[in-house]
Scaffold this active site. Structure first.
Site, mmCIF file in Angstrom:
data_model
loop_
_atom_site.group_PDB
_atom_site.id
_atom_site.type_symbol
_atom_site.label_atom_id
_atom_site.label_comp_id
_atom_site.label_asym_id
_atom_site.label_seq_id
_atom_site.Cartn_x
_atom_site.Cartn_y
_atom_site.Cartn_z
ATOM 1 N N CYS A 103 0.813 -1.225 0.000
ATOM 2 C CA CYS A 103 0.000 0.000 0.000
ATOM 3 C C CYS A 103 0.847 1.275 0.000
ATOM 4 C CB CYS A 103 -0.962 -0.013 1.181
ATOM 5 S SG CYS A 103 -0.179 0.000 2.811
ATOM 6 N N HIS A 108 -2.366 1.356 6.858
ATOM 7 C CA HIS A 108 -2.729 1.282 5.441
ATOM 8 C C HIS A 108 -2.945 2.683 4.881
ATOM 9 C CE1 HIS A 108 -4.060 -0.876 1.900
ATOM 10 N NE2 HIS A 108 -5.155 -0.114 1.826
ATOM 11 N N HIS A 155 -6.090 1.736 -4.190
ATOM 12 C CA HIS A 155 -5.037 1.317 -3.259
ATOM 13 C C HIS A 155 -4.575 -0.095 -3.567
ATOM 14 C CE1 HIS A 155 -8.030 -0.818 -0.334
ATOM 15 N NE2 HIS A 155 -8.651 -0.574 -1.471
#
Length: 403
Positions: A321, A366, A378
């Site tokens: 990520c 994240h 993402h």
């Protein structure tokens, strides 16, 4: 008859028996003699009274010792059996409940100097309470006074609601387990230095807490994380001035970076349909074009469907990520750290309601890039790769604007 009078009566009875041994008449005479001793302290010839006074005094001393020993034993037994009362860790926590902020003042009156601001849902520790309705508090770098009516104290539920419990990874790679055991299956892996929200720390004494990750909630060993609670605290006048200056500098830097990205885009206009073909990928991707958040969002969206690889940063062959966000922004000349917690400090803060395409949306461990319409792009999980998701599919910790 109280306890001491009973002890005296016992001693007197013993004294009567002693007197009996001296040859003073019948039992009735003995008690009469005892009464005389109590009344006058003397017998008819003086000697029995003196002996009896000494005996009575010794009897009472020994009785007092016995009572003291019994009391000490009883107190010790109570101490061993009683459960100690432990004050709640939230007992002295004050949470501001105001429309915007309450001033923290140097003295407990509205005429004194304003030292800083305690914003709504910010926390402070209460040091003392004045008689006229003020709390002396400390919060962040600010110590001063606030009116009691603007804060709530000792409310554990509210304190937990406005705070966030974090676990910071202290080892290179940490496994998140499906159960609180080193033998349990591995849900995902976490990187050193990253912060993850703790959703349940009730098992911390046995060495485990539950954290939320992109793959779901799982268990991590407390041997490899630092646990801490984050409250929003007061902002001093100096800190407010520094923050406003920093935000302005960041806006100017973002404008300069946008201009640089625009210049780079112009110089590469002849190759606007470049091909990325390193080991296994032959798809064509447009070079970054433009110099704003929308350009970032459009560029990032090209890589939908490409793989997720833990620790990776290749937009075509695999990235995690933070590597995804880092590599997308690198194409626009912006350098970001390969860390979700590090990216949470990039640029400047905006609210989720004000999010624009290109903003970095930060979660527990994240990050993703906002593309508009409450949607992010993402690098999600190994099973789903790079994809779109609803921006609010998880609790948003921060939204950071670069352009």
């Amino acid at each position: 008859m109280n306890y001491r009078m009973k002890r005296i009566a016992s001693c007197l009875l013993a004294g009567a028996i002693v007197i009996s041994g001296t040859g003073v008449g019948t039992y009735g005479a003995q008690t009469g003699g005892v009464s005389a001793v109590i009344a006058t302290g003397l017998s008819s010839n003086g000697s029995p009274a003196a002996g009896f006074s000494k005996m009575l005094s010794q009897c009472l001393i020994e009785s007092d010792k016995a009572v003291a020993e019994a009391a000490a034993q009883a107190e010790e037994q109570v101490s061993e059996n009683d459960v100690p009362v432990v004050a709640s860790e939230y007992a002295d926590i004050a949470i501001a409940q105001v429309d915007n902020y309450v001033n923290v003042r140097s003295e407990p009156n509205t005429d004194s100097e304003v030292l800083g601001k305690l914003y709504n849902n910010s926390a402070a520790t209460v040091l003392e309470t004045t008689e006229d309705g003020w709390y002396k508090i400390t919060s962040g770098s600010v110590t001063g006074y606030v009116k009691c009516e603007y804060v709530v104290t000792g409310d554990e539920e509210l304190a937990k609601k406005v705070s966030t419990r974090y676990a910071t990874v202290t080892t290179t790679t940490l496994y998140v387990r499906m159960e609180p055991s080193t033998e349990a299956g591995i849900l995902t892996m976490l990187g050193e230095g990253d912060d993850f929200v703790v959703v349940d720390d009730s098992m911390k004494d046995s060495g485990w807490v539950i954290v939320t990750t992109e793959e779901g909630d799982g268990y991590v060993s407390t041997d490899y994380v630092n646990l801490w609670t984050d409250y929003v605290t007061a902002e001093s006048k100096a800190e407010e001035e520094a923050r406003l200056a920093k935000e302005e500098a960041e806006r100017q830097a973002a404008a300069a970076a946008a201009a640089k990205a625009k210049q780079k885009s112009s110089s590469n206009s002849s190759s606007s349909n470049s091909t990325s073909s390193s080991s296994g990928s032959s798809a064509s991707y447009a070079a970054p074009s433009g110099s704003n958040g929308q350009a970032v969002a459009s560029y990032a969206s090209q890589f939908i469907g490409n793989p997720y690889v833990y620790g990776g940063s290749s937009l075509t062959n695999g990235t995690d990520c933070s590597g995804f966000v880092m590599s997308v922004y690198a194409a626009f000349g912006i350098s970001l750290p390969h860390s979700s917690s590090g990216q949470r400090s990039a640029g400047y803060e905006v609210s989720l309601s004000e999010a624009q395409p290109g903003d970095i949306v930060c979660y527990s461990g994240h990050v993703g890039i906002y593309v508009g319409n409450n949607t992010i792009v993402h690098a999600s999980t190994p099973s789903s790769g790079i994809k779109y998701s609803t921006a609010t599919y998880r609790n948003v910790l921060s939204v950071r604007r670069i352009f």
